[in-house]
Design an enzyme around this catalytic site. Structure first.
Site, PDB file in Angstrom:
ATOM      1  N   LYS A  66      10.007   0.832   0.991  1.00 42.69           N
ATOM      2  CA  LYS A  66       9.174   0.958   2.192  1.00 42.69           C
ATOM      3  C   LYS A  66       7.777   0.355   2.037  1.00 42.69           C
ATOM      4  O   LYS A  66       7.197  -0.129   3.013  1.00 42.69           O
ATOM      5  CB  LYS A  66       9.066   2.427   2.607  1.00 42.69           C
ATOM      6  CG  LYS A  66      10.369   2.999   3.154  1.00 42.69           C
ATOM      7  CD  LYS A  66      10.171   4.389   3.717  1.00 42.69           C
ATOM      8  CE  LYS A  66      11.436   4.926   4.335  1.00 42.69           C
ATOM      9  NZ  LYS A  66      11.236   6.215   5.033  1.00 42.69           N
ATOM     10  N   ASP A 102       8.810   6.870  11.253  1.00 43.04           N
ATOM     11  CA  ASP A 102       9.056   8.174  10.617  1.00 43.04           C
ATOM     12  C   ASP A 102       8.175   9.283  11.183  1.00 43.04           C
ATOM     13  O   ASP A 102       8.652  10.363  11.524  1.00 43.04           O
ATOM     14  CB  ASP A 102       8.835   8.082   9.100  1.00 43.04           C
ATOM     15  CG  ASP A 102       9.991   7.423   8.369  1.00 43.04           C
ATOM     16  OD1 ASP A 102      11.122   7.451   8.901  1.00 43.04           O
ATOM     17  OD2 ASP A 102       9.762   6.887   7.273  1.00 43.04           O
TER      18      ASP A 102
END
Length: 275
Positions: A66, A102
């Site tokens: 990420k 997220d």
């Protein structure tokens, strides 16, 4: 020409993202496929170039890539910049732009539990997931957030960046009864024989305990919270909502999240409760 999307990670076989997105493609009459692709850290640059060359419409990024993928993209949006992490990549012409869904996905899930914006929130952890959630909570107007972490310095740093408070783990455990919402963002304590990331002995009855992990659906943290009389919220909602935000970025269509939460919950062996 059939479109295709992907999720990259190491490992990747466990991911339910392909099932979720393929279901949404089918439900919305979109001729597309979603592929899980195993990418080791040493192959990340080449994988990103290949996805671009072979015409991927976009892709998800999961652990451990990420943060590492950012230099290989053509740009990132404000959310990804705040979090210094990317979980969704959108194709614009030949360019790949990174985003992060997220935090907003978590907040959408949290809102199904009817929290108040003045609830006292304890955020357990200071890693990438906690970072995204902290920024998203601030954007959503939650004004009383305290961050705790095994390494207190990291909690302090994240609290400074997000205008939150910080607290040592021992102090947080001692004062746990003062919190209305406890959010568990770490991978610590997933095994039954591991200690929990934070003791719940002093949690107050009726507090909301949230775990961002969605598999297993009933984590040791949530089991202990239930024993203490807490309400619980598992990670399925966050998983589905963050995926739905990405799906809309790729296709312009909002998928059926309520149905997907039900399907994923049952797929993982849990009991679905219509909120």
């Amino acid at each position: 020409m059939k479109k295709w999307y992907a999720v990259i990670g190491d490992p990747i076989a466990h991911s339910l993202s392909p099932f979720m997105h393929d279901t949404w493609f089918q439900e919305n009459g979109i001729d597309a496929s979603f592929l899980p692709i195993h990418v080791e850290p040493s192959e990340l640059k080449e994988a990103c170039e290949s996805l671009q060359l072979l015409g991927a419409g976009g892709f998800n990024v999961t652990l451990p890539h990420k943060q590492a993928i950012i230099p290989f993209l053509d740009g990132i949006d404000e959310a990804a910049s705040e979090m210094n992490a990317v979980n969704t990549v959108v194709r614009n012409g030949k360019n790949f732009k990174g985003s992060n869904t997220d935090g907003d996905g978590f907040v959408q899930s949290l809102l199904t539990a009817d929290p108040r914006t003045d609830d006292k929130i304890l955020l357990v952890g200071a890693g990438g997931a906690a970072r995204g959630i902290a920024f998203a909570l601030d954007r959503a107007g939650f004004s009383d957030v305290t961050i705790t972490n095994r390494t207190f310095r990291r909690a302090e740093e994240l609290a400074e960046e997000t205008a939150s408070e910080s607290m040592t783990k021992s102090d947080a455990e001692q004062n746990l009864g003062g919190f209305d919402i406890i959010i568990q963002t770490t991978s610590v304590g997933l095994a039954e024989d591991e200690a929990l990331p934070i003791s719940l002995e002093n949690a107050k009855t009726g507090a909301l305990a949230v775990d961002i992990v969605y598999n297993p659906i009933d984590t040791p943290f949530l089991k202990k919270a239930e024993e203490k009389g807490c309400r619980t919220l598992n990670g399925v909602g966050m998983f589905v909502y963050q995926g739905a935000i990405g799906f809309e970025k790729w296709t312009g269509i909002k998928p059926d999240t309520e149905k997907m939460i039900k399907v994923i919950t049952e797929k993982l062996g849990g009991n679905y409760v219509n909120r």
